[in-house]
Enzyme design. Structure first.
Site, PDB file in Angstrom:
ATOM      1  N   ARG A 140      -8.417  10.269  28.815  1.00 10.39           N
ATOM      2  CA  ARG A 140      -7.597   9.734  27.734  1.00 10.39           C
ATOM      3  C   ARG A 140      -7.793   8.223  27.677  1.00 10.39           C
ATOM      4  NH1 ARG A 140      -7.506  13.967  25.697  1.00 10.39           N
ATOM      5  NH2 ARG A 140      -5.749  15.280  25.139  1.00 10.39           N
ATOM      6  N   HIS A 177     -15.194  11.143  21.725  1.00 10.09           N
ATOM      7  CA  HIS A 177     -14.357  12.262  22.203  1.00 10.09           C
ATOM      8  C   HIS A 177     -15.078  13.601  21.991  1.00 10.09           C
ATOM      9  CE1 HIS A 177      -9.889  13.010  23.257  1.00 10.09           C
ATOM     10  NE2 HIS A 177     -10.619  14.004  23.728  1.00 10.09           N
ATOM     11  N   ASP A 225     -15.632   8.255  26.711  1.00 14.16           N
ATOM     12  CA  ASP A 225     -15.592   9.282  25.657  1.00 14.16           C
ATOM     13  C   ASP A 225     -14.277   9.224  24.900  1.00 14.16           C
ATOM     14  OD1 ASP A 225     -16.724  11.649  24.338  1.00 14.16           O
ATOM     15  OD2 ASP A 225     -15.098  12.749  25.313  1.00 14.16           O
ATOM     16  N   GLU A 266      -8.166   5.508  19.386  1.00 18.07           N
ATOM     17  CA  GLU A 266      -9.196   6.338  18.740  1.00 18.07           C
ATOM     18  C   GLU A 266      -8.700   7.162  17.551  1.00 18.07           C
ATOM     19  OE1 GLU A 266     -10.026   8.895  22.297  1.00 18.07           O
ATOM     20  OE2 GLU A 266      -9.788  10.527  20.863  1.00 18.07           O
TER      21      GLU A 266
HETATM   22  C1  COI Z   1      -8.015  18.163  24.535  1.00 19.50           C
HETATM   23  O1  COI Z   1      -8.280  19.362  24.623  1.00 19.50           O
HETATM   24  O2  COI Z   1      -6.848  17.734  24.692  1.00 19.50           O
HETATM   25  C2  COI Z   1      -9.091  17.211  24.236  1.00 19.50           C
HETATM   26  O3  COI Z   1      -9.038  16.092  24.640  1.00 19.50           O
HETATM   27  C3  COI Z   1     -10.191  17.651  23.334  1.00 19.50           C
HETATM   28  C4  COI Z   1      -9.778  17.516  21.898  1.00 19.50           C
HETATM   29  C5  COI Z   1     -10.457  16.362  21.240  1.00 19.50           C
HETATM   30  C6  COI Z   1     -10.088  18.771  21.146  1.00 19.50           C
END
Ligand code: COI
Length: 331
Positions: free
Chosen positions: A235, A296, A259, A264
């Site tokens: 995160r 991400h 990432d 973001e």
């Molecule tokens: C999550 O699953 O919480 C992620 O960080 C991925 C999301 C961007 C689909």
């Protein structure tokens, strides 16, 4: 039974169609729109709602669903940090996430990007693209020569440990909840300070809860080895971006895999070609040869997307049937 899904992307449609074919008795409706107080009305008459978005699930949005008689929310992702859990509890919501759609997707991405930073791939690719085929100065480092500190030994952290052990790296780990397998291997150190002092590379795999926000900041970075590399595929708000940039400037950090980004939402998964980012720090980070930014996408594999769709729909149906799956969020 009717399940309504929000924010369905084109790349999710094959998985969605597969699930529908396997469950002909369930009526499925969906929209590309995200869940808002307005779009909540579209779920009227449905029994359950499946969602994915990075924008907050506010009290008002949850109330709008409750007004339609819906008291369940099945997320297609893992993170629940954008839900107003207090409001959800007060409104009697059952919530599920997809806790393990593919830990490998994320762990592999972290390992690949770390190896690319160590082998200076961004600089080398740029040189080769200009037809400069000389070796120097892009001499690399080997993964097996690194001590990698893994903060958080949940599913993703543990897969990353396995992958990096395959490369021969030395692992040290820290978690407030000890995993028996990692403990048996003797990988845990007693404190984050110890992990910072021993690690050439530090990779974070913890949730964005208030204790962890900005845990990677100037104080913690000062405790790291000179030239340490940070890996953050978890995160964005685990890092204080200004402090990380200052450490890259000074050379205290020699590389960064990123990432996720603090700001973001509304930036990643958008096309900015020819336009200016609202946050100049991101452009600065992307331009650096020793920083690998991805928007991400660590999670973004065919296997992960299939699991996200199938498991979230399964959880929504289970809620309607008064049963639960392993994905029910205890909150
Ligand atoms: C999550 O699953 O919480 C992620 O960080 C991925 C999301 C961007 C689909």
């Amino acid at each position: 039974m009717k399940i309504f899904a929000y924010g369905i992307r084109d790349d999710e449609k094959p998985a969605l169609q597969g699930w529908e074919t396997a469950h002909p008795e369930i009526e499925v409706a969906y929209t590309q729109e995200l869940l808002t107080t307005e779009s909540a009305k579209e779920a009227a008459g449905s029994d359950g709602v499946v969602v994915y978005q990075q924008l907050p699930y506010t009290r008002e949005i949850l109330q709008a669903l409750a007004d339609e008689g819906i008291h369940q929310l099945s997320l297609r992702n893992v993170g629940i940090d954008n839900i107003d859990l207090k409001a959800a509890k007060e409104l009697g919501f059952k919530i599920s996430n997809v806790a393990a759609y593919s830990p490998n997707a994320i762990a592999e991405h972290a390992a690949i990007q770390l190896a690319r930073v160590l082998r200076r791939s961004k600089e080398l690719d740029a040189k080769v693209a200009k037809h400069d085929l000389r070796w120097a100065p892009t001499i690399g480092r080997e993964v097996r020569m690194q001590t990698v500190g893994i903060i958080g030994t949940g599913r993703i952290g543990r897969v990353l440990i396995q992958i990096l052990q395959g490369f021969g790296a030395k692992i040290v780990a820290y978690d407030i909840f000890k995993n028996p397998d990692i403990d048996k291997q003797g990988l845990y150190v007693d404190s984050l300070d110890e992990l910072y002092a021993q690690s050439d590379v530090i990779s974070v795999h913890v949730p964005s809860v208030k204790e962890n926000i900005h845990m990677l900041n100037k104080e913690s970075i000062a405790k790291m080895k000179d030239g340490a590399i940070l890996v953050n595929v978890a995160r964005g708000d685990l890092m204080d971006t200004d402090d990380v940039i200052a450490a890259l400037d000074s050379g205290k950090l020699s590389g960064l895999v990123m990432d996720v980004y603090e700001n973001e939402v509304g930036i990643f998964n958008e096309d900015w070609e020819g336009k200016k980012f609202p946050d100049a720090r991101l452009a600065d980070l992307i331009a650096r040869p020793n920083v690998l930014v991805t928007p991400h996408t660590a999670f973004y594999t065919t296997k992960a997307v299939l699991e996200m769709v199938h498991q979230s729909f399964d959880a929504a149906v289970a809620f309607v049937n008064g049963t639960e799956t392993r994905n029910t969020v205890k909150y």
